[in-house]
Write an enzyme that holds these catalytic residues in place. Structure first.
Site, short mmCIF file in Angstrom:
data_model
loop_
_atom_site.label_atom_id
_atom_site.label_comp_id
_atom_site.label_asym_id
_atom_site.label_seq_id
_atom_site.Cartn_x
_atom_site.Cartn_y
_atom_site.Cartn_z
N GLU A 188 0.82 -1.21 0.00
CA GLU A 188 0.00 0.00 0.00
C GLU A 188 0.86 1.26 0.00
OE1 GLU A 188 -3.85 2.02 2.17
OE2 GLU A 188 -2.73 0.48 3.26
N GLU A 283 -12.05 2.12 3.57
CA GLU A 283 -10.97 2.55 4.46
C GLU A 283 -11.12 4.05 4.77
OE1 GLU A 283 -8.86 0.85 6.04
OE2 GLU A 283 -6.93 1.85 6.21
#
Length: 308
Positions: A188, A283
């Site tokens: 990420e 998220e």
């Protein structure tokens, strides 16, 4: 009607609409939630613990049941690795019962937010390998297929090429552990601080190609990519063959779609056209407060998901 009176009446009507706007929005959210409850979305959005605590209850298992009732068919749980084994097994059992998918959890070595894998030091590599082994056992309990990896901060004392080689070497060792179990580490790139080594999807693409494993791919977090580079859809397309997981968050604010500048309906439509069948992790936080804020969040996803 005189122009002056017309303008005055128009202004009053506008003020009345503004005054009622909050109530109308809450009512619409509740109505939408009721009318579409249980209907799956066009794409596979995954809420997380606490997102529906007011409507679903404080217990995460109860929240998962509520998520299912609202049409969600996946969850994600960044802190899964830190839960006790009994709770992990309960989550896995409930997901299997509901035929729901577990999204990402974080491979948390304790070194993700410090200078670590970029240094090439054995202590950090050992910690990463040990956590990958622990992650395999955790993943089995909940049938997880993806795990988030953050290589940590830059080592400002080393050239960039050396840092990249150090990260690639560590990730190859991790991939060797995960690959036999069909688990994919998703790298990420983040925007939280410029000290982070992974900052863009293009850089992550280069690293994944160097690792050269089906167990090392990209987590394309749209919120972070908007902050760091923008040009969301073209960059996504350039990196597509290495993207295995997507996360959502509007910018600014990192809340649900429709609260910021990103055109999520267009992005979701694009993903649908590309045939994306994977999970999209939610998220982000909730824009609104309490139970009404949670219903508004569901409505926001219904609106953004209405692209067919």
């Amino acid at each position: 009607m005189k122009r002056r009176n017309f303008l005055q009446q128009g202004a009053l009507a506008g003020l009345s609409a503004l005054a009622l706007g909050g109530v109308t929005t809450a009512a619409q959210a509740a109505s939408t939630s009721t009318s579409t409850a249980g209907k799956p979305f066009n794409l596979d959005y995954a809420p997380h613990d606490g997102m529906f605590k007011n409507n679903g209850g404080a217990d995460f298992l109860d929240q998962i049941k509520y998520m299912y009732d609202q049409g969600f068919r996946s969850i994600e749980d960044n802190g899964l690795l830190g839960r006790d084994v009994a709770m992990q097994e309960k989550i896995g059992s409930l997901l299997a019962q509901k035929n729901m998918t577990m999204g990402v959890f974080v491979v948390d070595t304790g070194n993700n937010w410090k200078t670590s894998l970029t240094t090439g030091k054995q202590e950090f590599k050992d910690a990463f390998i040990a956590t990958c082994k622990k992650s395999v056992e955790t993943a089995k309990r909940v049938n997880a297929k993806w795990a988030t990896v953050v290589p940590g901060f830059f080592d400002r004392s080393l050239p960039m090429g050396i840092q990249t080689a150090n990260v690639v070497d560590a990730l190859r060792r991790g991939a060797e552990i995960l690959e036999p179990h069909g688990i994919v580490m998703v790298l990420e790139p983040l925007s939280d601080t410029p000290e982070l080594f992974l900052r863009t999807a293009e850089q992550s693409y280069e690293v994944c190609k160097a690792v050269n494993s089906p167990s090392c791919k990209i987590l394309y977090d749209i919120y972070h990519m908007q902050r760091n580079t923008g040009n969301l859809i073209p960059v996504m397309d350039l990196c597509w063959d290495e993207i295995a997981y997507i996360q959502i968050g509007d910018n600014p604010g990192r809340k649900e779609p429709g609260t910021g500048e990103i055109n999520y309906r267009n992005i979701f439509k694009h993903l649908h056209k590309k045939g994306y069948k994977g999970v999209l992790g939610m998220e982000h936080g909730n824009f609104g407060k309490g139970a009404e804020g949670e219903l508004a969040l569901i409505k926001a996803y219904r609106d953004a998901d209405n692209f067919l």
